[in-house]
Scaffold this active site. Structure first.
Site, PDB file in Angstrom:
ATOM      1  CB  SER B 123      -0.941  -0.117   1.246  1.00  0.00           C
ATOM      2  OG  SER B 123      -1.981   0.887   1.198  1.00  0.00           O
ATOM      3  CG  ASP B 268      -5.996  -4.432  -3.440  1.00  0.00           C
ATOM      4  OD1 ASP B 268      -6.944  -3.596  -3.441  1.00  0.00           O
ATOM      5  OD2 ASP B 268      -4.793  -4.140  -3.258  1.00  0.00           O
ATOM      6  CG  HIS B 301      -5.537  -2.388   0.168  1.00  0.00           C
ATOM      7  ND1 HIS B 301      -4.763  -2.472  -0.795  1.00  0.00           N
ATOM      8  CD2 HIS B 301      -5.231  -1.774   0.976  1.00  0.00           C
ATOM      9  CE1 HIS B 301      -3.467  -1.554  -0.432  1.00  0.00           C
ATOM     10  NE2 HIS B 301      -3.944  -1.099   0.587  1.00  0.00           N
TER      11      HIS B 301
END
Lengths: 197, 322
Positions: B123, B268, B301
């Site tokens: 991320s 995701d 995610h």
């Protein structure tokens, strides 16, 4: 397992060249090319387990479903010296599309495939009246990954039609013996072509 | 936790942050050659205690094995876990991902490490890894960007803005709302279905998903600073690795000696796989050594933080071959 096509491919590839192996599986060929020919190799496959195994071995692999038009189109022209498609062409939905993009992104392409016109499958179909099965093609018609069977002659004609130059061709019989090109369509179980466009 | 202090950091905005403290932790032992250092970059709400939030991945005998590697994790500037941030400097200037990385670079210099074996992050942590590969290519041997992007999508910016807007209305409750929205974006339809379905709490007062989000929201307000949230999400939104270059491929032109492994997850939708593919494409255009895995997962995610056997296999396997 002794793979005559692997030996042939390894022989053809120049040392130190850039190689793309499409449908690299667990990376056996790629590994040999790196060890024996010191190539800069990249594999492409879409099978998670195979890819993870390749990464664990230190091979560079890219996950992509080339059959869906993914991946190959994003490589610039002639990025590689050799692109290899071994024992994969007959399993693709769009074999021609994949072959042409490989010819675009690589200076030379090596294609290896089983010859469906070989005596054994011919006899199998003729006498048994069923889709041929063998050690090399062990699947039933309904669950085989091989959906585009072709013959040596078919491939030669395809090259002619598409303006593809055949640089080299080698044929192997059922017992890995070398087969003369003249009788290849009948006696070759496996064919390996070095082509360019 | 250790503190590294230095006089000032020139920010991308032109402003200067001074003085600067970087709070960090290390795990394992740096070898004599100083060649086994791995920098792990945390995500939006993470901290330097990587063996806690990434315990399945980092530690003795884990894929990022602290018996083998010297693992460094520092709290980003702008955060609220000991590094200079809005709680320590007021008014806190606007910062970027490259400012965070420039601060980390000073820490790595301070530790006497000239080349990191790897920079790894998911991320926002992945954004930092990518920034490292472009800003200091000679200092990194490999980068593993996970579930990340070179620029956040409009959808991602939109969610961040809703969170910030709520914070502007009321810092404490707003931060809780921002976190609740965040948690929705970190999951997936299938993950939510599996985790909560339509199950209700005892007495049928509310659905389990409601109480989960409420709990996540309120507990976050006890551990995170609203101003840090605004500052860091702004940095995420503004990040664009290629902004000073003519395209992403050009941005990576100096990164040819680095080995990359790019990882995305199929479910995701906050950092979709196509964004990772853009990275792979740009690296390949430069003939840079890259592996790419789009791991099949229903976890959204969040998948990179969970105990994913495939992620563990490839990170361990990749690192042992760098």
């Amino acid at each position: 397992m002794f793979k005559p096509d692997y030996d042939q491919i390894v022989k053809w590839v120049e040392p130190g060249s850039r190689v793309l192996d499409v449908g690299c599986g667990e990376g056996l060929l790629l590994d040999r090319l790196i060890k024996e020919k010191n190539v800069h190799g990249v594999g492409v496959d879409n099978d998670a387990k195979s890819l993870d195994l390749c990464i664990t071995k230190g091979l560079s692999v890219i996950q992509s479903n080339v059959d869906q038009g993914e991946g190959l189109k994003d490589f610039p022209d002639k990025t590689f010296d050799y692109a290899i498609l071994n024992d994969t062409l007959q399993a693709l939905h769009r074999p021609l599309e994949v072959l042409l993009s490989m010819l675009r992104l690589s200076k030379k392409v090596i294609v290896g495939f089983p010859n469906f016109a070989h005596l054994t499958p011919r006899f199998y179909l003729f006498f048994q009246g069923r889709m041929p099965m063998s050690k090399a093609m062990p699947h039933m018609w309904y669950d085989t990954p091989n959906i585009h069977f072709m013959t040596v002659k078919d491939f030669q004609l395809l090259c002619k039609d598409q303006g593809i130059t055949v640089l080299k061709q080698r044929y192997f019989g059922e017992h890995f013996e070398s087969v003369h090109p003249f009788l290849a369509n009948l006696l070759a179980a496996e064919a390996v072509f070095l082509i360019k466009k | 936790m250790l503190d590294f202090k230095f006089n000032e950091l020139k920010l991308k905005s032109g402003e200067t942050l001074a003085p600067v403290t970087i709070a960090y932790q290390t795990f394992g032992t740096l070898n004599k050659e100083k060649s086994n250092a791995i920098l792990i970059c945390h995500a939006l709400s993470g901290d330097s205690n990587v063996v806690e939030w990434w315990g399945k991945m980092v530690g003795e005998g884990k894929p990022i094995d602290t018996k083998k590697y010297f693992v460094i994790c520092s709290n980003v500037i702008g955060g609220c876990y000991g590094s200079t941030g809005p709680a320590t400097v007021q008014p806190f200037p606007s910062i970027t991902i490259s400012d965070m990385v420039n601060a980390q670079k000073k820490l790595i210099d301070h530790l006497g490490i000239s080349r990191l074996l790897s920079v790894i992050g998911g991320s926002m942590g992945g954004m930092q890894g990518l920034q490292w590969s472009v800003a200091y290519p000679q200092m990194v041997k490999s980068v593993i960007p996970i579930a990340t992007t070179t620029k956040l999508s409009a959808q991602g910016i939109a969610f961040n803005e809703v969170g910030r807007h709520a914070i502007m209305l009321n810092p404490k409750d707003g931060l809780a709302v921002a976190r609740m929205i965040g948690h929705i974006t970190y999951l997936s339809d299938e993950a939510m279905h599996k985790k909560f379905g339509r199950r209700q709490k005892e007495g049928g007062v509310e659905f389990e998903v409601e109480s989960y989000l409420k709990h996540q929201g309120s507990s976050f307000t006890k551990r995170f600073d609203a101003n840090s949230y605004v500052s860091i999400t702004k940095a995420i939104d503004r990040f664009d690795l290629a902004e000073n270059y003519n395209g992403l491929a050009e941005a990576f032109a100096g990164s040819k000696e680095i080995k990359f492994m790019v990882v995305s997850f199929t479910s995701d939708w906050l950092f979709p796989a196509y964004q990772s593919w853009e990275i792979v494409k740009a690296l390949k255009t430069n003939s840079i050594n890259v592996s790419y895995r789009n791991i099949g997962s229903t976890a959204g995610h969040d998948a990179f933080l969970l105990d994913d056997p495939q992620l563990k296999t490839i990170i361990g396997g990749f690192l042992s071959n760098v």
